[in-house]
Design a protein around this motif. Structure first.
Motif, mmCIF file in Angstrom:
data_model
loop_
_atom_site.group_PDB
_atom_site.id
_atom_site.type_symbol
_atom_site.label_atom_id
_atom_site.label_comp_id
_atom_site.label_asym_id
_atom_site.label_seq_id
_atom_site.Cartn_x
_atom_site.Cartn_y
_atom_site.Cartn_z
ATOM 1 N N ALA A 229 88.098 -17.125 -4.245
ATOM 2 C CA ALA A 229 88.357 -15.687 -4.199
ATOM 3 C C ALA A 229 88.153 -15.050 -5.565
ATOM 4 N N LYS A 230 88.620 -15.708 -6.607
ATOM 5 C CA LYS A 230 88.453 -15.167 -7.958
ATOM 6 C C LYS A 230 86.979 -15.091 -8.347
ATOM 7 N N THR A 231 86.212 -16.105 -7.966
ATOM 8 C CA THR A 231 84.781 -16.096 -8.256
ATOM 9 C C THR A 231 84.115 -14.890 -7.616
ATOM 10 N N LEU A 232 84.448 -14.615 -6.367
ATOM 11 C CA LEU A 232 83.886 -13.462 -5.665
ATOM 12 C C LEU A 232 84.344 -12.153 -6.295
ATOM 13 N N GLU A 233 85.619 -12.107 -6.670
ATOM 14 C CA GLU A 233 86.159 -10.883 -7.280
ATOM 15 C C GLU A 233 85.461 -10.578 -8.599
ATOM 16 N N PHE A 234 85.319 -11.586 -9.453
ATOM 17 C CA PHE A 234 84.655 -11.380 -10.748
ATOM 18 C C PHE A 234 83.200 -10.966 -10.575
ATOM 19 N N SER A 235 82.596 -11.379 -9.470
ATOM 20 C CA SER A 235 81.186 -11.074 -9.216
ATOM 21 C C SER A 235 81.013 -9.755 -8.471
ATOM 22 N N LYS A 236 82.143 -9.059 -8.253
ATOM 23 C CA LYS A 236 82.143 -7.730 -7.611
ATOM 24 C C LYS A 236 81.527 -7.750 -6.215
ATOM 25 N N VAL A 237 81.806 -8.800 -5.486
ATOM 26 C CA VAL A 237 81.409 -8.882 -4.081
ATOM 27 C C VAL A 237 82.267 -7.901 -3.286
ATOM 28 N N LYS A 238 81.666 -7.230 -2.306
ATOM 29 C CA LYS A 238 82.406 -6.244 -1.515
ATOM 30 C C LYS A 238 83.246 -6.960 -0.471
ATOM 31 N N PHE A 239 84.571 -6.785 -0.567
ATOM 32 C CA PHE A 239 85.528 -7.547 0.235
ATOM 33 C C PHE A 239 86.512 -6.630 0.951
ATOM 34 N N SER A 240 86.876 -7.025 2.170
ATOM 35 C CA SER A 240 87.953 -6.353 2.891
ATOM 36 C C SER A 240 88.791 -7.387 3.633
ATOM 37 N N ALA A 241 90.096 -7.183 3.611
ATOM 38 C CA ALA A 241 91.012 -7.959 4.449
ATOM 39 C C ALA A 241 91.450 -7.051 5.584
ATOM 40 N N ILE A 242 91.307 -7.532 6.808
ATOM 41 C CA ILE A 242 91.622 -6.725 7.984
ATOM 42 C C ILE A 242 92.537 -7.518 8.911
ATOM 43 N N GLN A 243 93.023 -6.863 9.937
ATOM 44 C CA GLN A 243 93.866 -7.535 10.918
ATOM 45 C C GLN A 243 93.024 -8.003 12.109
ATOM 46 N N ASN A 244 92.527 -9.217 12.006
ATOM 47 C CA ASN A 244 91.826 -9.882 13.108
ATOM 48 C C ASN A 244 92.251 -11.351 13.092
ATOM 49 N N PRO A 245 93.557 -11.582 13.328
ATOM 50 C CA PRO A 245 94.129 -12.913 13.042
ATOM 51 C C PRO A 245 93.854 -13.959 14.113
ATOM 52 N N VAL A 246 93.919 -15.197 13.667
ATOM 53 C CA VAL A 246 94.000 -16.359 14.549
ATOM 54 C C VAL A 246 95.435 -16.871 14.489
ATOM 55 N N ILE A 247 95.793 -17.715 15.443
ATOM 56 C CA ILE A 247 97.109 -18.357 15.421
ATOM 57 C C ILE A 247 96.954 -19.727 14.775
ATOM 58 N N HIS A 248 97.737 -19.974 13.742
ATOM 59 C CA HIS A 248 97.642 -21.232 13.002
ATOM 60 C C HIS A 248 98.669 -22.220 13.536
ATOM 61 N N PHE A 249 98.191 -23.404 13.950
ATOM 62 C CA PHE A 249 99.057 -24.451 14.465
ATOM 63 C C PHE A 249 99.201 -25.539 13.405
ATOM 64 N N ASP A 250 100.130 -25.364 12.494
ATOM 65 C CA ASP A 250 100.381 -26.376 11.470
ATOM 66 C C ASP A 250 101.765 -26.961 11.723
ATOM 67 N N ASP A 251 101.794 -28.165 12.262
ATOM 68 C CA ASP A 251 103.072 -28.796 12.597
ATOM 69 C C ASP A 251 103.486 -29.827 11.555
ATOM 70 N N ALA A 252 102.957 -29.692 10.345
ATOM 71 C CA ALA A 252 103.288 -30.645 9.279
ATOM 72 C C ALA A 252 104.788 -30.655 9.015
ATOM 73 N N SER A 253 105.342 -31.838 8.869
ATOM 74 C CA SER A 253 106.758 -31.953 8.524
ATOM 75 C C SER A 253 106.974 -31.461 7.102
ATOM 76 N N ASN A 254 108.217 -31.190 6.770
ATOM 77 C CA ASN A 254 108.529 -30.767 5.403
ATOM 78 C C ASN A 254 108.124 -31.838 4.395
ATOM 79 N N GLU A 255 108.315 -33.098 4.758
ATOM 80 C CA GLU A 255 107.930 -34.191 3.863
ATOM 81 C C GLU A 255 106.416 -34.208 3.651
ATOM 82 N N ASP A 256 105.663 -34.029 4.729
ATOM 83 C CA ASP A 256 104.202 -34.006 4.605
ATOM 84 C C ASP A 256 103.754 -32.844 3.722
ATOM 85 N N PHE A 257 104.405 -31.703 3.883
ATOM 86 C CA PHE A 257 104.004 -30.543 3.078
ATOM 87 C C PHE A 257 104.334 -30.743 1.607
#
Length: 294
Positions: free
Chosen positions: A183-211
Motif C-alpha cells: 500500500a505504501k509503495t502505491l501511495e508514494f507512486s501516486k496511484v489512484k486509489f479508492s476504498a469502497i463498501q463491497n465486502p466479502v465475509i472472512h472466515f478465519d477460525d484461527a485459535s488465539n494461540e495460532d494467531f
C-alpha cells in the motif's frame, strides 16, 4: 474490459467461493476468468479442490510454498485480465452483484487504478483475538475513502499494468506487513486509489494461540524489513515500530523489557482466554519487537 479473479489457495476449500463467482459471471454475462494457484497445500485440500480443475480457466499447483507476496505476483503469468481481482481463499461472497459492483465503480470512478472492497467477519468466530482485532483495527465503516492505510489484500482489484510496475515485495516470504508495504509503495507512486463498501465475509477460525504464533511471524517479517534502511519510508508509520523506536531512542528499552517480563505471563494468559484485551495485544507485539531490535 476483462477481469481476472485471482485466488491464492492454502489449506482451504474454495469450491463454494468459485461456484458463487461463476454464477454471477454467467448470470450477468461478465467478461471474467477465474485463476487459482495452490501454494503447496496439504494433500487433502488438493483433493477437495481438484474438482475445480475443469471449472476455472487456470488451476496451478505449486510443489513448494512460495509465500504470500510472490504468489500474488505470479498471477501475472497466468491471467489475461485488464484488472486483477485478488480474493483470499477463506472468504465468502456476500452480494450477488459483487463483481458488478466493482465494474460499476471502475466505470464511474474514471482513472481509478486500485479499489479495495473491505470485509466482514463471520459471526461464528467474531470473539476470537484475530477477529476482534479485525473488527476494531482493520474493518472500516465509512462509505468511501482514499486512505491507503485501509488497503488489505483480502479483497482488492488492481489494474494489471500497475501491479506489473509495482509488484509485491518478494523479500517478505511469510505472513506480515506485505499488504502495508504494498500500500505504501502505491501511495508514494501516486496511484489512484479508492476504498469502497463491497465486502466479502472472512472466515478465519484461527485459535488465539495460532494467531499469536502468526503475530510472531509478522514481527519477524518486520525485523527483516528493518535490515534494509531503504525500507524506513515504508514502515515508519507502523504503530508498533514507531513506539518501539521511540522507546529505544530515549534509552528505555531495557527498563521496558524488564517490566514486560514481569507481566508477560499475565498478558499471554489473557490473550489466550475467551475475552482477550487488545491493549495487551499491543504490548505483546511491542515486547516481541523490542526483544529483536538491535
Amino acid at each position: 474490459m476483462k477481469i481476472s479473479v485471482c485466488i491464492p489457495i492454502y489449506n482451504f476449500d474454495v469450491r463454494e467461493l468459485v461456484d458463487d463467482l461463476k454464477k454471477e459471471i454467467k448470470n450477468q454475462s461478465i467478461d471474467a476468468e477465474i485463476v487459482l494457484i495452490d501454494d503447496a497445500s496439504e494433500e487433502n485440500f488438493r483433493q477437495i479442490n481438484n474438482e475445480l480443475q475443469n471449472k476455472v480457466e487456470q488451476f496451478v499447483l505449486l510443489e513448494k510454498n512460495i509465500g504470500r507476496s510472490r504468489i500474488r505476483n505470479l498471477f501475472l503469468n497466468y491471467t489475461k485480465g485488464d484488472f486483477l481481482l485478488f480474493l483470499d481463499c477463506d472468504v465468502k461472497i456476500d452480494d450477488k452483484n459483487f463483481l458488478a459492483n466493482y465494474l460499476k465503480e471502475i466505470d464511474q470512478n474514471r482513472g481509478v487504478e486500485v479499489l479495495y472492497g473491505n470485509f466482514k467477519i463471520d459471526p461464528a468466530h467474531s470473539g476470537t483475538l484475530r477477529n476482534r482485532y479485525s473488527i476494531e483495527k482493520e474493518i472500516f465503516s465509512v462509505k468511501r475513502s482514499s486512505d491507503f492505510a485501509l488497503l488489505k489484500t483480502v479483497n482488492f482489484i488492481i489494474k494489471r499494468n500497475v501491479l506489473e510496475k509495482f509488484p509485491f515485495n518478494e523479500v517478505l516470504l511469510n505472513y506480515g506487513y506485505e499488504d502495508f508495504v504494498f500500500a505504501k509503495t502505491l501511495e508514494f507512486s501516486k496511484v489512484k486509489f479508492s476504498a469502497i463498501q463491497n465486502p466479502v465475509i472472512h472466515f478465519d477460525d484461527a485459535s488465539n494461540e495460532d494467531f499469536l504464533n502468526k503475530t510472531k511471524t509478522a514481527i519477524d517479517s518486520l525485523c527483516l524489513l528493518l535490515q534494509n534502511s531503504d525500507n524506513e519510508k515504508f514502515i515508519k508509520d507502523i504503530k508498533v515500530y514507531r513506539v518501539a523506536k521511540k522507546i529505544k531512542n530515549i534509552k528505555m528499552k531495557s527498563p521496558f523489557l524488564f517490566l514486560y517480563s514481569l507481566l508477560e505471563k499475565k498478558i499471554v494468559m489473557n490473550l489466550l482466554s475467551k475475552n482477550p484485551n487488545l491493549k495487551y495485544f499491543d504490548l505483546y507485539k511491542l515486547g516481541l519487537l523490542l526483544r529483536k531490535m538491535q
